[in-house]
Write a protein that holds these residues in place. Sequence first.
Motif, PDB file in Angstrom:
ATOM      1  N   VAL A  98      -8.675 -10.490  -7.904  1.00  0.00           N
ATOM      2  CA  VAL A  98      -8.717 -11.001  -6.525  1.00  0.00           C
ATOM      3  C   VAL A  98      -9.792 -12.078  -6.403  1.00  0.00           C
ATOM      4  O   VAL A  98      -9.611 -13.091  -5.701  1.00  0.00           O
ATOM      5  N   SER A 130      -5.398   8.559  -2.756  1.00  0.00           N
ATOM      6  CA  SER A 130      -4.785   7.326  -3.271  1.00  0.00           C
ATOM      7  C   SER A 130      -4.581   6.319  -2.151  1.00  0.00           C
ATOM      8  O   SER A 130      -4.806   5.113  -2.340  1.00  0.00           O
ATOM      9  N   ASP A 190     -13.027  -9.611 -10.303  1.00  0.00           N
ATOM     10  CA  ASP A 190     -11.713  -9.120 -10.707  1.00  0.00           C
ATOM     11  C   ASP A 190     -10.666 -10.190 -10.434  1.00  0.00           C
ATOM     12  O   ASP A 190     -10.973 -11.358 -10.191  1.00  0.00           O
ATOM     13  N   ARG A 215       0.833  -1.211   0.000  1.00  0.00           N
ATOM     14  CA  ARG A 215       0.000   0.000   0.000  1.00  0.00           C
ATOM     15  C   ARG A 215       0.859   1.248   0.000  1.00  0.00           C
ATOM     16  O   ARG A 215       0.590   2.205  -0.749  1.00  0.00           O
ATOM     17  N   ARG A 218      -8.705   0.404   0.182  1.00  0.00           N
ATOM     18  CA  ARG A 218      -9.968  -0.291  -0.085  1.00  0.00           C
ATOM     19  C   ARG A 218      -9.780  -1.364  -1.160  1.00  0.00           C
ATOM     20  O   ARG A 218     -10.417  -2.414  -1.114  1.00  0.00           O
ATOM     21  N   THR A 219      -8.905  -1.086  -2.135  1.00  0.00           N
ATOM     22  CA  THR A 219      -8.653  -2.074  -3.177  1.00  0.00           C
ATOM     23  C   THR A 219      -7.967  -3.308  -2.622  1.00  0.00           C
ATOM     24  O   THR A 219      -8.246  -4.443  -3.040  1.00  0.00           O
ATOM     25  N   LEU A 220      -7.038  -3.102  -1.669  1.00  0.00           N
ATOM     26  CA  LEU A 220      -6.301  -4.218  -1.094  1.00  0.00           C
ATOM     27  C   LEU A 220      -7.051  -4.890   0.055  1.00  0.00           C
ATOM     28  O   LEU A 220      -6.546  -5.882   0.597  1.00  0.00           O
ATOM     29  N   ARG A 221      -8.205  -4.369   0.431  1.00  0.00           N
ATOM     30  CA  ARG A 221      -8.947  -4.958   1.549  1.00  0.00           C
ATOM     31  C   ARG A 221      -9.329  -6.417   1.298  1.00  0.00           C
ATOM     32  O   ARG A 221      -9.208  -7.252   2.203  1.00  0.00           O
ATOM     33  N   ALA A 238     -16.689  -8.515  -6.362  1.00  0.00           N
ATOM     34  CA  ALA A 238     -16.205  -8.000  -7.642  1.00  0.00           C
ATOM     35  C   ALA A 238     -15.577  -9.116  -8.467  1.00  0.00           C
ATOM     36  O   ALA A 238     -14.809  -9.927  -7.958  1.00  0.00           O
ATOM     37  N   ILE A 256      -8.008   4.842  -1.423  1.00  0.00           N
ATOM     38  CA  ILE A 256      -8.507   4.005  -2.516  1.00  0.00           C
ATOM     39  C   ILE A 256      -7.711   2.708  -2.604  1.00  0.00           C
ATOM     40  O   ILE A 256      -8.278   1.616  -2.769  1.00  0.00           O
ATOM     41  N   ILE A 257      -6.381   2.813  -2.512  1.00  0.00           N
ATOM     42  CA  ILE A 257      -5.550   1.605  -2.573  1.00  0.00           C
ATOM     43  C   ILE A 257      -5.836   0.706  -1.383  1.00  0.00           C
ATOM     44  O   ILE A 257      -5.860  -0.522  -1.503  1.00  0.00           O
ATOM     45  N   THR A 282       1.109   3.909  -3.122  1.00  0.00           N
ATOM     46  CA  THR A 282       0.753   5.309  -2.867  1.00  0.00           C
ATOM     47  C   THR A 282       1.926   6.225  -3.167  1.00  0.00           C
ATOM     48  O   THR A 282       1.752   7.289  -3.787  1.00  0.00           O
TER      49      THR A 282
END
Length: 466
Positions: free
Chosen positions: A230, A191, A228, A26, A197-200, A226, A194-195, A30
């Motif tokens: 992941v 960022s 995606d 993360r 939340r993306t890596l959660r 999602a 957002i990153i 960032t």
Amino acid sequence: MVTKAGHSTQGAARSPLAWWRRQSLRFRLTATASAALAVALALAASLLVGVLGRALMQSTDTVAYQRAREVVALADDERLPDPIAVTDGTIVQVVDAQGRITHVTPGADRLVPLADPRSAARESSGDRGRMVDGDAFGIPGPLRVVVLRADHGRTVIAARPFKDVADSLTTTIHMLVIGTPMLLVLLGAASWLIIGRTLRPIAALRRGAAEVSAAARARRLPVPEARDEVHELATTLNDMLARLEAADASQRALISDAAHELRSPLASIRLQLEVALGHPDGQDWRETAEGVLEDTLRLSRLAEGLLTLARLDERRRPARWQPVDLGELVGATAGRYDGGVVTVTAAEPAVVDGDAMDLSRVLVNLIDNAVRHAAAKVSVELRSARAQAVITVTDDGPGIPEADRERVFNRFTRLDGARSRDDGGAGLGLAIVRETVRAHRGSVHLEDASPGLRAVIHLPLSPDPS
């Protein structure tokens, strides 16, 4: 004393690259995004200031040039008033051939020209002006000066104050210097969120994987909604866990069944030896030895079968991969049985790739089972069909109910009829047959022979029989 290698190791550990690699994903994402954004904002700010400065300068020069052209037209027509009427703040001076200022706008200097008429006229290039310090002429700030020639050797000098434009550019630069870092911090924080939340989902996968243990084998990793990468990773990992769980269950069942099968011969051997040792005078030692030998052979067959299954589980492809002539193999195997019980009805030429010893064991297991249950005869047939070798072993015994024909291929599975026989085995023969055939990329199944049972093996023919 620190060696050079020690210095090198410590230097590598303290290098910026090593420090960067130790940071979290993360943080690195960032930081990389913020650095790229900082470069982009700096380039955009520089481009904005440059383009804005050139646009304002060109606009100032254009206005000065237009006023100079108007004055040149009036001078050429001998209609030039004094003072020259200009309402937009442009300063105009008309210099004659002797270098004297003859006409000016109100408030302009009548003694000192804003630019050297001769050199300025030579350097002049259309509507492009030149920068002049206005403080020398009592005008605050810089000036943009345009010089044009008129008739009779006269020169028209038009100047516009550039202080307001310079102040606007300075204000713009100050705003960019203050606002760009603030914008960068804001976008960096966005960022980071957002990153994060993306890596959660990845963090949820990590926590789920940490909770999976031997005591909780049926757990599955959380799959994000999602569709995606992941989601695909979580699905793949769950499939892997399911396979591991199935393999673990199979292994545990095998160990449990093996322990159960080992218990009977070991208990029999122990009982016979305890009875013989307890009553040595009245004991027939030869009979005891034969009983112990029989149980020992049973243990040996069981251990050999387990080792064969373990070897087949470790590798799906035989180690000794070579062409095998099934016609010769079928004939040699059937020839081991005396009494004419086993006959080869047909043996067409067929060559497959595989391990001759493993394939021979398959035939031996099938023929042994057929001989054990046959009423009078066992027939073996080999034919080729659709790029496959087909081996059938048929007996005229009682057969197997259709509901049990697939179950008998499981390990340690014996039907009641087989259990009632002393030589029924441990129930590993058909399991070894199926695993060996699968390792050779083939298939095996049982079907009704009316009367009796038929085992059918399909093996792919070798593409190069030579």
